[in-house]
Design a protein around this motif. Structure first.
Motif, PDB file in Angstrom:
ATOM      1  N   GLU A  67      33.703  28.732  46.339  1.00 54.03           N
ATOM      2  CA  GLU A  67      33.391  29.477  47.921  1.00 54.03           C
ATOM      3  C   GLU A  67      33.796  30.556  47.603  1.00 54.03           C
ATOM      4  OE1 GLU A  67      32.884  28.276  52.206  1.00 54.03           O
ATOM      5  OE2 GLU A  67      31.781  26.463  51.540  1.00 54.03           O
ATOM      6  N   ILE A  68      34.734  31.219  46.571  1.00 59.34           N
ATOM      7  CA  ILE A  68      35.528  32.375  47.300  1.00 59.34           C
ATOM      8  C   ILE A  68      34.665  32.557  45.506  1.00 59.34           C
ATOM      9  CG2 ILE A  68      37.587  33.021  46.165  1.00 59.34           C
ATOM     10  CD1 ILE A  68      38.697  30.728  48.040  1.00 59.34           C
ATOM     11  N   GLY A  69      34.657  32.130  44.924  1.00 61.09           N
ATOM     12  CA  GLY A  69      34.136  33.218  43.467  1.00 61.09           C
ATOM     13  C   GLY A  69      32.842  33.576  43.640  1.00 61.09           C
ATOM     14  N   ARG A  70      31.826  32.542  44.783  1.00 57.21           N
ATOM     15  CA  ARG A  70      30.082  32.991  45.117  1.00 57.21           C
ATOM     16  C   ARG A  70      30.909  34.865  45.990  1.00 57.21           C
ATOM     17  NH1 ARG A  70      29.400  27.764  45.807  1.00 57.21           N
ATOM     18  NH2 ARG A  70      29.885  26.914  46.869  1.00 57.21           N
ATOM     19  N   GLU A  71      31.284  34.264  46.939  1.00 61.61           N
ATOM     20  CA  GLU A  71      31.492  35.396  47.519  1.00 61.61           C
ATOM     21  C   GLU A  71      32.111  36.562  46.956  1.00 61.61           C
ATOM     22  OE1 GLU A  71      35.839  36.552  50.662  1.00 61.61           O
ATOM     23  OE2 GLU A  71      35.048  35.332  51.037  1.00 61.61           O
ATOM     24  N   LEU A  72      33.101  36.235  46.036  1.00 65.48           N
ATOM     25  CA  LEU A  72      33.884  37.947  44.861  1.00 65.48           C
ATOM     26  C   LEU A  72      32.446  38.185  44.429  1.00 65.48           C
ATOM     27  CD1 LEU A  72      37.232  35.882  43.740  1.00 65.48           C
ATOM     28  CD2 LEU A  72      36.857  38.152  45.301  1.00 65.48           C
ATOM     29  N   PRO A 122      42.609  35.044  39.151  1.00 60.19           N
ATOM     30  CA  PRO A 122      43.419  36.178  39.679  1.00 60.19           C
ATOM     31  C   PRO A 122      42.818  36.373  40.652  1.00 60.19           C
ATOM     32  CG  PRO A 122      43.651  36.315  37.373  1.00 60.19           C
ATOM     33  CD  PRO A 122      42.805  35.186  37.413  1.00 60.19           C
ATOM     34  N   ARG A 123      41.271  36.611  40.697  1.00 59.75           N
ATOM     35  CA  ARG A 123      41.020  36.921  42.040  1.00 59.75           C
ATOM     36  C   ARG A 123      40.686  36.117  42.941  1.00 59.75           C
ATOM     37  NH1 ARG A 123      38.813  39.817  37.584  1.00 59.75           N
ATOM     38  NH2 ARG A 123      38.521  42.153  38.563  1.00 59.75           N
ATOM     39  N   ILE A 124      40.829  34.761  42.814  1.00 55.93           N
ATOM     40  CA  ILE A 124      40.099  33.532  43.444  1.00 55.93           C
ATOM     41  C   ILE A 124      41.328  33.308  43.525  1.00 55.93           C
ATOM     42  CG2 ILE A 124      39.105  31.036  42.981  1.00 55.93           C
ATOM     43  CD1 ILE A 124      37.260  31.698  41.226  1.00 55.93           C
ATOM     44  N   ARG A 125      42.743  33.261  43.234  1.00 54.04           N
ATOM     45  CA  ARG A 125      43.821  32.534  43.474  1.00 54.04           C
ATOM     46  C   ARG A 125      44.328  33.291  44.923  1.00 54.04           C
ATOM     47  NH1 ARG A 125      46.349  33.288  39.432  1.00 54.04           N
ATOM     48  NH2 ARG A 125      45.554  31.050  38.341  1.00 54.04           N
ATOM     49  N   ALA A 126      44.458  34.798  44.795  1.00 53.75           N
ATOM     50  CA  ALA A 126      44.734  35.893  45.752  1.00 53.75           C
ATOM     51  C   ALA A 126      43.589  35.530  46.607  1.00 53.75           C
ATOM     52  CB  ALA A 126      44.439  37.081  45.001  1.00 53.75           C
ATOM     53  N   ARG A 127      42.920  34.978  46.814  1.00 57.85           N
ATOM     54  CA  ARG A 127      41.671  35.140  47.758  1.00 57.85           C
ATOM     55  C   ARG A 127      42.322  33.584  48.286  1.00 57.85           C
ATOM     56  NH1 ARG A 127      40.182  35.514  52.829  1.00 57.85           N
ATOM     57  NH2 ARG A 127      38.308  35.275  53.708  1.00 57.85           N
ATOM     58  N   ALA A 128      43.062  32.949  47.403  1.00 57.63           N
ATOM     59  CA  ALA A 128      42.832  31.096  48.378  1.00 57.63           C
ATOM     60  C   ALA A 128      43.971  31.600  49.257  1.00 57.63           C
ATOM     61  CB  ALA A 128      42.762  30.580  46.909  1.00 57.63           C
ATOM     62  N   LEU A 129      45.381  32.351  48.382  1.00 62.29           N
ATOM     63  CA  LEU A 129      46.423  31.808  48.904  1.00 62.29           C
ATOM     64  C   LEU A 129      46.046  33.293  50.442  1.00 62.29           C
ATOM     65  CD1 LEU A 129      49.230  32.177  48.346  1.00 62.29           C
ATOM     66  CD2 LEU A 129      49.433  34.083  48.093  1.00 62.29           C
ATOM     67  N   GLU A 130      45.470  34.634  50.981  1.00 60.58           N
ATOM     68  CA  GLU A 130      44.995  34.510  51.738  1.00 60.58           C
ATOM     69  C   GLU A 130      44.468  33.664  52.682  1.00 60.58           C
ATOM     70  OE1 GLU A 130      41.905  37.235  50.969  1.00 60.58           O
ATOM     71  OE2 GLU A 130      43.953  38.855  50.380  1.00 60.58           O
ATOM     72  N   ILE A 131      44.027  32.513  52.545  1.00 55.84           N
ATOM     73  CA  ILE A 131      43.478  31.855  53.566  1.00 55.84           C
ATOM     74  C   ILE A 131      43.752  30.493  53.659  1.00 55.84           C
ATOM     75  CG2 ILE A 131      41.467  30.110  53.984  1.00 55.84           C
ATOM     76  CD1 ILE A 131      39.404  31.138  52.567  1.00 55.84           C
ATOM     77  N   LEU A 132      45.270  29.794  52.608  1.00 55.38           N
ATOM     78  CA  LEU A 132      46.182  28.937  52.415  1.00 55.38           C
ATOM     79  C   LEU A 132      47.129  29.620  54.137  1.00 55.38           C
ATOM     80  CD1 LEU A 132      46.194  27.826  49.580  1.00 55.38           C
ATOM     81  CD2 LEU A 132      45.368  26.409  51.540  1.00 55.38           C
ATOM     82  N   GLN A 133      47.484  30.683  53.883  1.00 52.53           N
ATOM     83  CA  GLN A 133      48.602  32.009  54.765  1.00 52.53           C
ATOM     84  C   GLN A 133      47.647  32.063  56.084  1.00 52.53           C
ATOM     85  OE1 GLN A 133      51.759  34.318  52.322  1.00 52.53           O
ATOM     86  NE2 GLN A 133      49.209  34.952  52.605  1.00 52.53           N
ATOM     87  N   SER A 134      46.906  31.552  56.256  1.00 49.70           N
ATOM     88  CA  SER A 134      45.784  31.877  57.554  1.00 49.70           C
ATOM     89  C   SER A 134      45.816  30.392  58.513  1.00 49.70           C
ATOM     90  CB  SER A 134      43.988  32.316  57.581  1.00 49.70           C
ATOM     91  OG  SER A 134      43.780  31.218  57.232  1.00 49.70           O
ATOM     92  N   ALA A 135      46.204  29.281  57.610  1.00 50.63           N
ATOM     93  CA  ALA A 135      46.385  27.571  58.586  1.00 50.63           C
ATOM     94  C   ALA A 135      47.439  27.873  59.537  1.00 50.63           C
ATOM     95  CB  ALA A 135      46.534  26.876  57.196  1.00 50.63           C
ATOM     96  N   LYS A 136      46.701  26.889  60.231  1.00 53.74           N
ATOM     97  CA  LYS A 136      48.124  26.882  61.227  1.00 53.74           C
ATOM     98  C   LYS A 136      48.799  25.401  61.436  1.00 53.74           C
ATOM     99  CE  LYS A 136      47.110  31.302  63.197  1.00 53.74           C
ATOM    100  NZ  LYS A 136      47.603  32.130  63.048  1.00 53.74           N
ATOM    101  N   PRO A 137      50.212  25.573  61.302  1.00 53.18           N
ATOM    102  CA  PRO A 137      50.684  24.311  61.886  1.00 53.18           C
ATOM    103  C   PRO A 137      49.475  23.307  62.493  1.00 53.18           C
ATOM    104  CG  PRO A 137      52.356  26.421  62.088  1.00 53.18           C
ATOM    105  CD  PRO A 137      50.878  26.744  62.001  1.00 53.18           C
ATOM    106  N   GLY A 138      50.162  22.133  61.964  1.00 52.87           N
ATOM    107  CA  GLY A 138      49.069  21.127  63.062  1.00 52.87           C
ATOM    108  C   GLY A 138      48.105  20.571  62.552  1.00 52.87           C
ATOM    109  N   GLY A 139      47.559  21.193  61.194  1.00 53.67           N
ATOM    110  CA  GLY A 139      46.562  20.517  60.772  1.00 53.67           C
ATOM    111  C   GLY A 139      47.069  20.759  58.956  1.00 53.67           C
ATOM    112  N   LEU A 140      46.267  20.933  58.230  1.00 53.98           N
ATOM    113  CA  LEU A 140      46.327  20.341  56.588  1.00 53.98           C
ATOM    114  C   LEU A 140      46.003  22.186  55.784  1.00 53.98           C
ATOM    115  CD1 LEU A 140      45.862  17.343  55.204  1.00 53.98           C
ATOM    116  CD2 LEU A 140      48.108  18.288  55.164  1.00 53.98           C
ATOM    117  N   GLY A 141      46.414  22.958  54.714  1.00 54.54           N
ATOM    118  CA  GLY A 141      46.316  24.295  54.204  1.00 54.54           C
ATOM    119  C   GLY A 141      44.953  23.305  53.123  1.00 54.54           C
ATOM    120  N   VAL A 142      44.443  23.319  52.699  1.00 47.39           N
ATOM    121  CA  VAL A 142      44.033  22.847  51.365  1.00 47.39           C
ATOM    122  C   VAL A 142      43.034  23.970  50.084  1.00 47.39           C
ATOM    123  CG1 VAL A 142      41.990  20.774  50.707  1.00 47.39           C
ATOM    124  CG2 VAL A 142      43.415  20.822  52.672  1.00 47.39           C
TER     125      VAL A 142
END
Length: 230
Positions: A67-72, A122-142
Motif C-alpha cells: 500500500e505504501i508503494g502504491r501511495e508513493l 528506502p522510501r517505503i522503509r521511511a514511510r513504514a517507520l512513520e506508521i509504526l511509530q504511530s502505533a499505540k501501546p496496547g496493540g501491535l505495530g505490524v
C-alpha cells in the motif's frame, strides 16, 4: 528456547518465546510508548494478507509495504518520476503507472528488479517507520512486507512472523482466487525466497495448510498471546 504451538484445523503457529522489544529498532520512542513491532512476511499465495487483516481487526496498526508503494507511486510523485527515469515513459502513459507493465519488466530481469528495489525500498522503509511509530501501546505495530527478509529490513522490528504454505496450495490459490495462469503463479513463487530460507529469521511461523477460517483462528490466538506478554 521455549515454544508454544497453536493449532486450529489444518493451520498452526509455532511461537518462540519470549517475544520482547529490541533496543536496536530505529526509533527514539521509549519502550513504554510503543507496542511490539512485528514484521510479517511470506511468499505470494501463502496467506499473509489474511493474517494482516485479522490482526488489523484486533487493533494492530498496519504498515503495508504494498500500500505504501502504491501511495508513493501516485501521479506527480518524486518516486514515480525516479522510476520513469530508470525504466522509460512507457511504464507511465499519461503520467499514471502501468503496474502490470512494470511487473512484466522486473519479474523477468533480475537487474531491473534490483534497480527498482534500490529506488523504492528506502522510501517505503521511511514511510513504514512513520506508521509504526504511530502505533499505540496496547496493540501491535505490524510491518507487512513480502520481502522483509530479502531487503534486510528485519532490524526495523522486534520480531519476524512468517506465513508458509505448500507450493501446490499456493499455486491453487493464485489460480482460483487471483486469476493467474499456473505458469505465472509458479514463476512468481520461484522468484521469491523459499519458506525454508525464511524460517531461520522468524520467531513466529504460521503454517497455512487449511481453510481461511483455520488461519484466522490461529492468527487471533497468536495476537492475543503477543499482547498478553506485555
Amino acid at each position: 528456547m521455549p515454544q508454544i504451538v497453536i493449532s486450529h484445523g489444518d493451520a498452526r503457529a509455532i511461537v518462540d518465546l519470549p517475544i520482547e522489544q529490541s533496543g536496536s529498532v530505529p526509533t527514539e520512542l521509549a519502550a513504554t510508548d510503543r507496542p511490539l513491532w512485528i514484521g510479517l512476511s511470506g511468499g505470494i499465495g501463502a496467506g499473509k494478507s489474511t493474517v494482516t487483516a485479522t490482526w488489523e481487526k484486533m487493533g494492530a496498526t498496519i504498515a503495508d509495504a504494498d500500500e505504501i508503494g502504491r501511495e508513493l507511486m501516485q501521479p506527480g510523485t518524486e518516486s514515480l518520476a525516479a522510476v520513469v527515469q530508470r525504466f522509460g515513459e512507457q511504464i507511465a502513459p499519461g503520467g499514471v503507472l502501468d503496474r502490470a507493465g512494470l511487473a512484466k519488466i522486473v519479474f523477468s530481469n533480475e537487474d531491473a528488479l534490483a534497480d527498482l528495489n534500490a529506488l523504492m525500498h528506502p522510501r517505503i522503509r521511511a514511510r513504514a517507520l512513520e506508521i509504526l511509530q504511530s502505533a499505540k501501546p496496547g496493540g501491535l505495530g505490524v510491518y507487512d512486507a513480502a520481502i522483509l527478509i530479502e531487503a534486510k529490513m528485519t532490524n526495523m522490528v522486534d520480531a519476524v512472523a512468517i506465513v508458509v504454505a505448500d507450493e501446490e496450495q499456493r499455486v491453487e490459490r493464485l489460480v482460483s482466487i487471483r486469476g493467474m495462469s499456473e505458469d505465472d503463479a509458479r514463476r512468481r513463487i520461484a522468484n521469491q525466497m523459499s519458506d525454508e530460507q525464511r524460517r531461520p529469521h522468524a520467531s513466529i511461523v504460521l503454517e497455512n495448510h487449511g481453510t481461511i477460517a483455520d488461519l484466522e483462528a490461529v492468527a487471533r490466538e497468536v495476537y492475543t498471546l503477543l499482547i498478553g506478554q506485555r
